[in-house]
Design a protein around this motif. Sequence first.
Motif, PDB file in Angstrom:
ATOM      1  N   TYR A   1      30.748 -10.767 -54.783  1.00  9.83           N
ATOM      2  CA  TYR A   1      30.814  -9.421 -54.199  1.00  9.83           C
ATOM      3  C   TYR A   1      29.754  -8.508 -54.808  1.00  9.83           C
ATOM      4  O   TYR A   1      29.028  -7.795 -54.088  1.00  9.83           O
ATOM      5  CB  TYR A   1      32.209  -8.848 -54.423  1.00  9.83           C
ATOM      6  CG  TYR A   1      32.379  -7.454 -53.885  1.00  9.83           C
ATOM      7  CD1 TYR A   1      32.574  -7.228 -52.524  1.00  9.83           C
ATOM      8  CD2 TYR A   1      32.346  -6.353 -54.745  1.00  9.83           C
ATOM      9  CE1 TYR A   1      32.729  -5.942 -52.034  1.00  9.83           C
ATOM     10  CE2 TYR A   1      32.491  -5.069 -54.263  1.00  9.83           C
ATOM     11  CZ  TYR A   1      32.687  -4.870 -52.904  1.00  9.83           C
ATOM     12  OH  TYR A   1      32.831  -3.588 -52.414  1.00  9.83           O
TER      13      TYR A   1
ATOM     14  N   GLU B   1      27.231 -11.671 -48.276  1.00  4.17           N
ATOM     15  CA  GLU B   1      27.890 -11.171 -47.076  1.00  4.17           C
ATOM     16  C   GLU B   1      28.875 -12.208 -46.553  1.00  4.17           C
ATOM     17  O   GLU B   1      28.492 -13.295 -46.124  1.00  4.17           O
ATOM     18  CB  GLU B   1      26.847 -10.848 -45.996  1.00  4.17           C
ATOM     19  CG  GLU B   1      25.925  -9.695 -46.372  1.00  4.17           C
ATOM     20  CD  GLU B   1      24.992  -9.318 -45.235  1.00  4.17           C
ATOM     21  OE1 GLU B   1      25.124  -9.924 -44.148  1.00  4.17           O
ATOM     22  OE2 GLU B   1      24.158  -8.426 -45.433  1.00  4.17           O
ATOM     23  N   LEU B   2      30.138 -11.860 -46.645  1.00  2.89           N
ATOM     24  CA  LEU B   2      31.218 -12.712 -46.155  1.00  2.89           C
ATOM     25  C   LEU B   2      32.150 -11.876 -45.288  1.00  2.89           C
ATOM     26  O   LEU B   2      32.254 -10.653 -45.484  1.00  2.89           O
ATOM     27  CB  LEU B   2      32.012 -13.315 -47.317  1.00  2.89           C
ATOM     28  CG  LEU B   2      31.297 -14.342 -48.203  1.00  2.89           C
ATOM     29  CD1 LEU B   2      32.173 -14.720 -49.385  1.00  2.89           C
ATOM     30  CD2 LEU B   2      30.936 -15.580 -47.406  1.00  2.89           C
ATOM     31  N   PRO B   3      32.815 -12.477 -44.340  1.00  2.00           N
ATOM     32  CA  PRO B   3      33.793 -11.735 -43.537  1.00  2.00           C
ATOM     33  C   PRO B   3      34.855 -11.113 -44.439  1.00  2.00           C
ATOM     34  O   PRO B   3      35.193 -11.655 -45.501  1.00  2.00           O
ATOM     35  CB  PRO B   3      34.395 -12.803 -42.613  1.00  2.00           C
ATOM     36  CG  PRO B   3      33.372 -13.892 -42.577  1.00  2.00           C
ATOM     37  CD  PRO B   3      32.702 -13.881 -43.912  1.00  2.00           C
ATOM     38  N   GLN B   4      35.370  -9.985 -43.994  1.00  3.14           N
ATOM     39  CA  GLN B   4      36.382  -9.299 -44.795  1.00  3.14           C
ATOM     40  C   GLN B   4      37.591 -10.196 -45.061  1.00  3.14           C
ATOM     41  O   GLN B   4      38.183 -10.160 -46.146  1.00  3.14           O
ATOM     42  CB  GLN B   4      36.830  -8.027 -44.054  1.00  3.14           C
ATOM     43  CG  GLN B   4      37.549  -7.019 -44.941  1.00  3.14           C
ATOM     44  CD  GLN B   4      36.612  -6.407 -45.988  1.00  3.14           C
ATOM     45  OE1 GLN B   4      35.407  -6.327 -45.765  1.00  3.14           O
ATOM     46  NE2 GLN B   4      37.163  -5.989 -47.108  1.00  3.14           N
ATOM     47  N   ALA B   5      37.935 -11.010 -44.074  1.00  5.46           N
ATOM     48  CA  ALA B   5      39.076 -11.905 -44.240  1.00  5.46           C
ATOM     49  C   ALA B   5      38.826 -12.927 -45.344  1.00  5.46           C
ATOM     50  O   ALA B   5      39.748 -13.319 -46.066  1.00  5.46           O
ATOM     51  CB  ALA B   5      39.377 -12.616 -42.922  1.00  5.46           C
ATOM     52  N   ALA B   6      37.575 -13.367 -45.489  1.00  2.00           N
ATOM     53  CA  ALA B   6      37.245 -14.348 -46.525  1.00  2.00           C
ATOM     54  C   ALA B   6      37.413 -13.742 -47.914  1.00  2.00           C
ATOM     55  O   ALA B   6      37.935 -14.399 -48.830  1.00  2.00           O
ATOM     56  CB  ALA B   6      35.828 -14.860 -46.338  1.00  2.00           C
ATOM     57  N   TRP B   7      36.940 -12.490 -48.066  1.00  2.00           N
ATOM     58  CA  TRP B   7      37.140 -11.818 -49.354  1.00  2.00           C
ATOM     59  C   TRP B   7      38.631 -11.713 -49.683  1.00  2.00           C
ATOM     60  O   TRP B   7      39.055 -11.999 -50.798  1.00  2.00           O
ATOM     61  CB  TRP B   7      36.515 -10.419 -49.329  1.00  2.00           C
ATOM     62  CG  TRP B   7      35.025 -10.386 -49.274  1.00  2.00           C
ATOM     63  CD1 TRP B   7      34.253  -9.914 -48.262  1.00  2.00           C
ATOM     64  CD2 TRP B   7      34.119 -10.854 -50.283  1.00  2.00           C
ATOM     65  NE1 TRP B   7      32.917 -10.048 -48.562  1.00  2.00           N
ATOM     66  CE2 TRP B   7      32.801 -10.618 -49.805  1.00  2.00           C
ATOM     67  CE3 TRP B   7      34.273 -11.453 -51.534  1.00  2.00           C
ATOM     68  CZ2 TRP B   7      31.666 -10.962 -50.517  1.00  2.00           C
ATOM     69  CZ3 TRP B   7      33.136 -11.782 -52.263  1.00  2.00           C
ATOM     70  CH2 TRP B   7      31.858 -11.538 -51.759  1.00  2.00           C
TER      71      TRP B   7
END
Length: 228
Positions: A34, A39-45
Amino acid sequence: MTDPELTVEPTARRDALTFCVFGVLVFAVTLFFYLAGFELPQAAWGLMYIASAALFFLGIAKLVEPQVSLVLSPTEVRYEHRRGTWHFNWDNLIRFDIPRTQRGGEVEELPYIGFRLNNIEPVLDSISPRLAVYLVSEQRHLLAAALRRELPAGTDYTPYYDIPSYYKSANGQVYRGVQALFAVRCQQLRELLGYDLYVPSSALDRPLDEFCRWLQQVQQHRHQVDPE
């Protein structure tokens, strides 16, 4: 010289520190990604944070379990739980085994070891209220499985879940409150599965069938046992 006590360490405590370390590691890696701007989808975080928390708290839950689940002395068997204990004398024990259900030709072993006693009163007199309440709640699925498999289809299960106002033992002793609730549950499971007390496989240190054989040896030679 006194006879030694044998102790059983639950498998539920195994790998506790490993789960904690992996939880912290997943959190640290997620935080690094982070801060590094990945850059990752919010769901992945969210999934990574949830996974790290789940691993960590699972490890903590394992750590708070007692280091010993069963203590076997030449005179008694004692079950240790973070909410309390129960115990009974060897002389009060009728038999023990893996409880089984059967419908038609299908037999299913349940993940417990069951103890059938001659007299449940010493357990009722000594069990802590917190442990009694916990065991009644924990064993609801055990009761449900026994009801489905051991009683005819269409049987009304409601009486098995009613809260009793009192329990009267075979010796005439009257119990009320939490003790009565636990006593009735023991009686129900005895009628359905044949045993009064149940210890889950997660509280043992070896497979159920192997544990039963070992416990049988302990029972037969409990005045000259040597810890393994």
